[in-house]
Enzyme design. Structure first.
Site, short mmCIF file in Angstrom:
data_model
loop_
_atom_site.label_atom_id
_atom_site.label_comp_id
_atom_site.label_asym_id
_atom_site.label_seq_id
_atom_site.Cartn_x
_atom_site.Cartn_y
_atom_site.Cartn_z
N LYS A 99 1.14 4.67 0.90
CA LYS A 99 2.23 5.37 0.21
C LYS A 99 1.71 5.83 -1.16
O LYS A 99 1.19 5.03 -1.94
CB LYS A 99 3.41 4.43 0.06
CG LYS A 99 4.75 5.11 -0.10
CD LYS A 99 5.86 4.06 -0.08
CE LYS A 99 7.22 4.69 -0.19
NZ LYS A 99 8.25 3.66 -0.42
O1 G3P Z 1 11.47 2.79 -1.44
C1 G3P Z 1 11.90 3.94 -2.07
C2 G3P Z 1 13.39 4.09 -2.20
O2 G3P Z 1 14.01 3.83 -0.98
C3 G3P Z 1 14.00 3.37 -3.36
O3 G3P Z 1 15.39 3.29 -3.28
O4 G3P Z 1 17.55 2.37 -4.06
O5 G3P Z 1 15.49 2.05 -5.47
O6 G3P Z 1 16.58 4.30 -5.27
P1 G3P Z 1 16.29 2.99 -4.59
#
Ligand code: G3P
Length: 220
Positions: A89
């Site tokens: 990633k």
């Molecule tokens: O892993 C990346 C993404 O899904 C992060 O989500 O909830 O931290 O904005 P969030």
């Protein structure tokens, strides 16, 4: 339609897997930091444990924390060497795009993360990213439409026939997932609690209670 879980927590991954519909795991440095991992050896072991849980049930995205080309390549090669299920990633930055190109030429799968615009998604796709991860919730947080972005990226990928697949990330609720299903998005990655919300319905609970009550009132 693929369902990934967005966590580095082994208990949550095991629980999601036990439902029987899990297609993979996505992690990020913030999620890794929540676990009891303190050095490179622990990280290796942690990713190995995640890969052993998903087994042949999908891919595991492991994110680089370096931001310069040479270091991303070195770290990405290390992550890819941990297990064949690992997807490297990589953040959407200039050296990230260059690194995606490098990995795609080596047939190493990549997931380009922190995607917030169509132009970012197109560049990742042109560099050969296997997946892009647009962040729906974080776009909504700044009063734009994350789902609209997802639609526009899907449209652009279809129009130009890119093979890059969209993993809708930063999922905050079931509506995000339902709308992704309608658009025909390849995958969503969500926290465990939202995966559980997908099958819950008050009418199912009311109906089930009545079935059992009616049955027990007649049959002992
Ligand atoms: O892993 C990346 C993404 O899904 C992060 O989500 O909830 O931290 O904005 P969030």
């Amino acid at each position: 339609m693929k369902f990934f879980i967005d966590t580095a927590n082994l208990k949550e991954i095991n629980e999601a897997k036990s439902i029987g519909i899990l297609d993979g795991v996505t992690t990020n440095p913030s999620l890794i930091a929540k676990e009891n991992i303190y050095n490179k050896k622990d990280i290796l072991q942690h990713y190995l444990s995640i890969c052993n849980i998903v087994k042949d049930r999908g891919r595991v995205s492991a994110e680089v924390i370096n931001t310069s080309y040479d270091k991303i390549i070195k770290e990405g090669m290390y992550l890819a060497s941990i297990h064949p299920r690992i997807v490297v990633k990589i953040p959407m930055i200039l050296d990230g795009i260059k690194s995606i190109k490098y990995f795609s030429e080596k047939n190493i799968k990549t997931n380009c993360t922190l995607i917030f615009s169509v132009s970012q998604a197109i560049l990742a796709a042109k560099a050969g990213a296997t997946y892009v991860s647009p962040f729906i919730g974080r776009i909504d947080d700044i009063h734009y439409s994350g789902l609209n972005l997802i639609k526009e990226i899907q449209y652009a990928f279809d129009k130009y026939k890119f093979n890059t697949k969209i993993i809708a990330a930063s999922i905050r609720n079931t509506i995000h997932i339902l709308e992704c299903i309608k658009i025909g998005i390849f995958a969503v990655t969500s926290p465990l609690n939202i995966l559980h919300s997908l099958y819950k319905h008050p009418l199912t609970d009311i109906g089930l209670n009545k079935f059992i009550k009616d049955y027990k009132s007649k049959i002992s």
